[in-house]
Design a protein around this motif. Structure first.
Motif, PDB file in Angstrom:
ATOM      1  N   ALA A  18      20.615   8.296   7.819  1.00 28.05           N
ATOM      2  CA  ALA A  18      21.652   7.253   7.835  1.00 28.05           C
ATOM      3  C   ALA A  18      22.981   7.681   7.207  1.00 28.05           C
ATOM      4  CB  ALA A  18      21.125   5.971   7.197  1.00 28.05           C
ATOM      5  N   PRO A  19      23.006   8.283   6.017  1.00 25.99           N
ATOM      6  CA  PRO A  19      24.308   8.663   5.450  1.00 25.99           C
ATOM      7  C   PRO A  19      25.054   9.679   6.317  1.00 25.99           C
ATOM      8  CG  PRO A  19      22.570   8.891   3.808  1.00 25.99           C
ATOM      9  CD  PRO A  19      21.903   8.568   5.107  1.00 25.99           C
ATOM     10  N   PHE A  20      24.307  10.567   6.927  1.00 24.32           N
ATOM     11  CA  PHE A  20      24.925  11.594   7.764  1.00 24.32           C
ATOM     12  C   PHE A  20      25.346  11.022   9.112  1.00 24.32           C
ATOM     13  CE2 PHE A  20      21.976  13.482   4.765  1.00 24.32           C
ATOM     14  CZ  PHE A  20      22.889  14.209   4.005  1.00 24.32           C
ATOM     15  N   LEU A  21      24.635  10.000   9.567  1.00 19.51           N
ATOM     16  CA  LEU A  21      25.029   9.312  10.791  1.00 19.51           C
ATOM     17  C   LEU A  21      26.351   8.578  10.596  1.00 19.51           C
ATOM     18  CD1 LEU A  21      21.537   7.978  11.855  1.00 19.51           C
ATOM     19  CD2 LEU A  21      22.887   9.703  13.066  1.00 19.51           C
ATOM     20  N   VAL A  22      26.524   7.966   9.432  1.00 17.22           N
ATOM     21  CA  VAL A  22      27.811   7.328   9.125  1.00 17.22           C
ATOM     22  C   VAL A  22      28.912   8.379   9.167  1.00 17.22           C
ATOM     23  CG1 VAL A  22      29.159   6.187   7.298  1.00 17.22           C
ATOM     24  CG2 VAL A  22      26.833   5.400   7.821  1.00 17.22           C
ATOM     25  N   GLY A  23      28.649   9.534   8.578  1.00 13.45           N
ATOM     26  CA  GLY A  23      29.635  10.624   8.610  1.00 13.45           C
ATOM     27  C   GLY A  23      29.923  11.082  10.021  1.00 13.45           C
ATOM     28  N   MET A  24      28.872  11.278  10.806  1.00  6.26           N
ATOM     29  CA  MET A  24      29.064  11.716  12.200  1.00  6.26           C
ATOM     30  C   MET A  24      29.868  10.702  12.994  1.00  6.26           C
ATOM     31  SD  MET A  24      25.486  13.421  13.449  1.00  6.26           S
ATOM     32  CE  MET A  24      26.131  13.905  15.042  1.00  6.26           C
ATOM     33  N   TYR A  25      29.575   9.430  12.766  1.00  2.00           N
ATOM     34  CA  TYR A  25      30.278   8.390  13.510  1.00  2.00           C
ATOM     35  C   TYR A  25      31.775   8.428  13.195  1.00  2.00           C
ATOM     36  CZ  TYR A  25      31.742   3.860  15.225  1.00  2.00           C
ATOM     37  OH  TYR A  25      32.398   2.853  15.875  1.00  2.00           O
ATOM     38  N   PRO A  34      37.815  21.792  13.519  1.00  2.82           N
ATOM     39  CA  PRO A  34      36.603  22.285  12.863  1.00  2.82           C
ATOM     40  C   PRO A  34      36.617  22.173  11.345  1.00  2.82           C
ATOM     41  CG  PRO A  34      37.451  23.889  14.451  1.00  2.82           C
ATOM     42  CD  PRO A  34      38.443  22.780  14.372  1.00  2.82           C
ATOM     43  N   ILE A  35      37.738  22.448  10.723  1.00  7.62           N
ATOM     44  CA  ILE A  35      37.800  22.385   9.258  1.00  7.62           C
ATOM     45  C   ILE A  35      37.695  20.936   8.796  1.00  7.62           C
ATOM     46  CG2 ILE A  35      39.276  22.773   7.247  1.00  7.62           C
ATOM     47  CD1 ILE A  35      40.151  25.374   8.604  1.00  7.62           C
ATOM     48  N   GLY A  36      38.344  20.021   9.505  1.00 11.01           N
ATOM     49  CA  GLY A  36      38.255  18.611   9.159  1.00 11.01           C
ATOM     50  C   GLY A  36      36.841  18.080   9.302  1.00 11.01           C
ATOM     51  N   VAL A  37      36.158  18.490  10.370  1.00 15.47           N
ATOM     52  CA  VAL A  37      34.770  18.062  10.594  1.00 15.47           C
ATOM     53  C   VAL A  37      33.885  18.543   9.452  1.00 15.47           C
ATOM     54  CG1 VAL A  37      32.744  18.379  12.067  1.00 15.47           C
ATOM     55  CG2 VAL A  37      34.966  17.869  13.100  1.00 15.47           C
ATOM     56  N   VAL A  38      34.030  19.815   9.088  1.00 17.33           N
ATOM     57  CA  VAL A  38      33.216  20.368   7.999  1.00 17.33           C
ATOM     58  C   VAL A  38      33.519  19.639   6.694  1.00 17.33           C
ATOM     59  CG1 VAL A  38      32.819  22.427   6.585  1.00 17.33           C
ATOM     60  CG2 VAL A  38      32.890  22.618   9.067  1.00 17.33           C
ATOM     61  N   THR A  39      34.796  19.414   6.411  1.00 20.28           N
ATOM     62  CA  THR A  39      35.187  18.720   5.186  1.00 20.28           C
ATOM     63  C   THR A  39      34.580  17.329   5.126  1.00 20.28           C
ATOM     64  OG1 THR A  39      37.261  19.945   5.071  1.00 20.28           O
ATOM     65  CG2 THR A  39      37.166  17.880   3.840  1.00 20.28           C
ATOM     66  N   GLU A  40      34.660  16.604   6.233  1.00 19.65           N
ATOM     67  CA  GLU A  40      34.138  15.239   6.243  1.00 19.65           C
ATOM     68  C   GLU A  40      32.615  15.217   6.131  1.00 19.65           C
ATOM     69  OE1 GLU A  40      36.039  13.531   9.677  1.00 19.65           O
ATOM     70  OE2 GLU A  40      37.865  13.148   8.557  1.00 19.65           O
ATOM     71  N   MET A  41      31.941  16.131   6.781  1.00 19.09           N
ATOM     72  CA  MET A  41      30.478  16.143   6.685  1.00 19.09           C
ATOM     73  C   MET A  41      30.023  16.605   5.293  1.00 19.09           C
ATOM     74  SD  MET A  41      29.541  14.650   9.331  1.00 19.09           S
ATOM     75  CE  MET A  41      27.779  14.751   9.061  1.00 19.09           C
ATOM     76  N   LEU A  42      30.777  17.509   4.676  1.00 10.56           N
ATOM     77  CA  LEU A  42      30.455  17.882   3.297  1.00 10.56           C
ATOM     78  C   LEU A  42      30.666  16.706   2.352  1.00 10.56           C
ATOM     79  CD1 LEU A  42      31.881  21.515   3.081  1.00 10.56           C
ATOM     80  CD2 LEU A  42      29.472  20.820   3.016  1.00 10.56           C
ATOM     81  N   THR A  43      31.645  15.870   2.667  1.00  7.55           N
ATOM     82  CA  THR A  43      31.873  14.672   1.872  1.00  7.55           C
ATOM     83  C   THR A  43      30.683  13.726   1.988  1.00  7.55           C
ATOM     84  OG1 THR A  43      34.255  14.894   2.087  1.00  7.55           O
ATOM     85  CG2 THR A  43      33.425  12.710   1.497  1.00  7.55           C
ATOM     86  N   ALA A  44      30.109  13.605   3.179  1.00  2.00           N
ATOM     87  CA  ALA A  44      28.918  12.772   3.359  1.00  2.00           C
ATOM     88  C   ALA A  44      27.759  13.323   2.518  1.00  2.00           C
ATOM     89  CB  ALA A  44      28.530  12.711   4.835  1.00  2.00           C
ATOM     90  N   GLU A  45      27.611  14.626   2.540  1.00  2.00           N
ATOM     91  CA  GLU A  45      26.552  15.247   1.744  1.00  2.00           C
ATOM     92  C   GLU A  45      26.801  15.032   0.252  1.00  2.00           C
ATOM     93  OE1 GLU A  45      24.677  19.656   1.001  1.00  2.00           O
ATOM     94  OE2 GLU A  45      25.605  19.227   2.920  1.00  2.00           O
TER      95      GLU A  45
END
Length: 156
Positions: A18-25, A34-45
């Motif tokens: 669920a937390p990672f799904l919120v990030g993916m959404y 690519p850098i923004g995606v990685v940054t945002e997914m690392l923020t979810a983690e």
């Protein structure tokens, strides 16, 4: 009793995503390279890690973090491409996770939903603008946060 004990192993994987799904959404509605995606997914983690490390952190998030560290769970949920199909898939999976928590761990449900929304708000603000200021939430991200608020049943 551990929260995860209320779920089968497959159900727990759905809930823990669920937390990672919120990030993916949020990433999928406003892809930022690519850098923004990685940054945002690392923020979810990081949100999971921070909540889990708090003495009064949500037990469900603490157990997700423990299983991520132990390698029982994975953070990899697939490709993010910004297409409507990705967004639909993510929301369907998030809905499954929410339904499982509501049915099998109702004591955690409202707090988990509120935490997921706070995580979403934080993700929408990740990354500075070119001038060093905090990034403004885009119209697409604001709309996505509205959809999340409705889905999670939390006030905007």
């Amino acid at each position: 009793m551990a929260v995860r004990d209320a779920f089968t192993a497959d159900e727990w994987r759905v809930v823990a995503a669920a937390p990672f799904l919120v990030g993916m959404y949020l990433v999928s509605v406003s892809p930022s390279g690519p850098i923004g995606v990685v940054t945002e997914m690392l923020t979810a983690e990081k949100a999971v890690t921070l909540e889990a490390s708090r003495p009064d952190g949500l037990p469900i998030v603490q157990e997700i973090e423990a299983d991520l560290i132990a390698g029982v769970l994975t953070r990899d949920l697939g490709r993010i491409n910004g297409r409507a199909g990705t967004q639909e898939r993510v929301l369907v999976e998030l809905g499954r996770a929410l339904a499982l928590v509501e049915a099998q761990a109702p004591a955690m449900d409202s707090a988990f939903r509120a935490w997921l929304y706070r995580e979403g708000e934080r993700l929408a603000r990740v990354g500075p603008e070119a001038d060093g200021r905090r990034r403004a939430v885009s119209d697409d991200e604001a709309a996505a946060l509205g959809i999340l608020a409705d889905m999670l049943g939390v006030p905007r």
